[in-house]
Design an enzyme around this catalytic site. Structure first.
Site, PDB file in Angstrom:
ATOM      1  N   GLU A 183      -4.668   0.088   2.993  1.00 53.32           N
ATOM      2  CA  GLU A 183      -5.074  -1.326   3.018  1.00 53.32           C
ATOM      3  C   GLU A 183      -6.558  -1.454   2.670  1.00 53.32           C
ATOM      4  O   GLU A 183      -6.969  -2.409   2.021  1.00 53.32           O
ATOM      5  CB  GLU A 183      -4.811  -1.939   4.406  1.00 53.32           C
ATOM      6  N   SER A 207       0.826  -1.212   0.000  1.00 55.04           N
ATOM      7  CA  SER A 207       0.000   0.000   0.000  1.00 55.04           C
ATOM      8  C   SER A 207       0.862   1.265   0.000  1.00 55.04           C
ATOM      9  O   SER A 207       0.347   2.364  -0.163  1.00 55.04           O
ATOM     10  CB  SER A 207      -0.962   0.002   1.190  1.00 55.04           C
ATOM     11  N   HIS A 208       2.186   1.126   0.188  1.00 61.06           N
ATOM     12  CA  HIS A 208       3.073   2.286   0.097  1.00 61.06           C
ATOM     13  C   HIS A 208       4.157   2.090  -0.958  1.00 61.06           C
ATOM     14  O   HIS A 208       5.136   2.820  -0.999  1.00 61.06           O
ATOM     15  CB  HIS A 208       3.696   2.597   1.464  1.00 61.06           C
TER      16      HIS A 208
END
Ligand code: NDP
Length: 336
Positions: free
Chosen positions: A187, A46-47
């Site tokens: 997420e 997610s990053h």
């Protein structure tokens, strides 16, 4: 959804080329590509590359300064201000690290107040390198208003992550890095993209009712972990990264947003402590290792960061999987 496998070198190249092709200079592209690659390497998708298209949107519309030149000022013996020049946070973090480490070693404690940065990354890359140099480090930042205060059903706080790193004797630093919401918003976005249902208790829909539908929660509000206790930690983070250093609170970040889905301008605090300067220079490492050992002697207990390190080991050998559609989109952004 079909995945493809990339080596970490390929991940970095893809990120670097896309950033360079869309308005970053070499220094900003390198620092940001490094950060994205670390997220992919340690399994924090997610990053990772997932965020790249949003960075590009904000670079193209001029919100992000791709040629930012961070500026470091000393405000007090233990306080450095790092003005990020409206760039992606990674370069300001990288450029301030040496000064922060030196100050902490000289004085026992030092704080970097990062301002005018755009932070949309995981926080452990901001603290782990400090603990690798023998320091204890704490980092926090705010984000747009996504989280309801305890008892409420409307957003106020950001997802406000907090990371803590502690140096180990013969092991990688112990690091935890957690959002103040039950689940990080990235997420939830990934769950919506992949058609997954959320666990109970993650958030409320826009009518204030509990929901396990990620899209409904994205349109509604996230809940803080641990009820009022997480809510108070979110409040503390707002005070430190906004009130203390003259940066926007989460509702102000949202109000200033151009709604492009990219990162938003705000502040970050990184605190560094040198355990050698707190009165137990000879003993602290052994003392802490004894404590970790007692903790780990219980069945089912692990240290935070262990899962991340296991993913890192695997990624270094096997590479990482990313959705084929994301890979296609990013290749297009890079002009390949
Ligand atoms: P997680 O809930 O996945 O993990 C939080 C922490 O708890 C991790 O350090 C994790 O270590 C540890 N942990 C998890 N399970 C256990 C266990 N059983 N025993 C011991 N430790 C455990 O993270 P979040 O979803 O809260 O946050 C994800 C990321 O999102 C973070 O990196 C955060 O910085 C980032 N974020 C960034 C924001 C921004 O605005 N920049 C906003 C919000 C979040 P391990 O990794 O080893 O499992």
């Amino acid at each position: 959804m079909t995945d493809i496998v990339l080596t970490l070198k390929e991940v970095r190249r893809l990120a670097y080329d896309s950033l360079l092709a869309n308005g970053c200079d070499q220094a900003n592209a390198e620092a940001t590509a490094d950060n994205i690659t670390m997220a992919e390497r340690d399994g924090y998708q997610s990053h990772g590359l997932f965020r790249l298209p949003s960075f590009v949107v904000s670079l193209k519309n001029g919100k992000l300064n791709g040629k930012a030149v961070p500026k470091i000022d000393t405000l007090a013996p233990g306080v450095i201000r790092v003005n990020g020049d409206n760039g992606i946070a990674a370069l300001a973090q990288q450029r301030s690290r040496k000064a922060l480490i030196n100050r902490a070693r000289e004085q026992g404690v030092a704080i970097a107040a990062l301002t005018d940065i755009f932070h949309m990354a995981a926080l452990w890359p901001d603290v782990e390198p400090l603990a690798e140099q023998g320091l204890c480090a704490i980092a926090m930042t705010a984000s747009r208003r996504f989280v309801a205060p305890a008892g409420g059903s409307k957003s106020l706080f950001g997802t406000n992550p907090l990371a803590f790193a502690w140096p180990r004797k013969d092991a990688p630093p112990m690091v935890f890095d957690q959002a103040v919401s039950v689940m990080a918003r990235g997420e939830v976005q990934i769950a919506a993209r992949d058609g997954h249902v959320l666990p109970e208790g993650v958030g409320l829909d826009s009518d204030g009712n509990p929901s396990t539908d990620p899209q409904a929660v994205l349109e509604g509000v996230l809940l803080p972990f641990g009820g009022y206790k997480g809510s108070s930690i979110a409040l503390m983070i707002e005070m430190l990264v906004a009130g203390l250093i003259g940066q926007p609170f989460s509702p102000e970040i949202s109000a200033a947003s151009n709604g492009d889905g990219g990162p938003e301008r705000g502040g970050q605090i990184i605190i560094a402590l040198d355990p050698d300067r707190f009165g137990d220079k000879e003993g602290w490492r052994e003392h802490c290792e004894t404590f970790f050992a007692e903790m780990l002697s219980q069945d089912g207990v692990r240290l935070p960061g262990d899962r991340r390190h296991a993913r890192r080991e695997a990624a270094l050998v096997e590479g990482v999987r990313i959705p084929e559609s994301l890979h296609r989109d990013i290749l297009e952004l890079s002009g390949a």
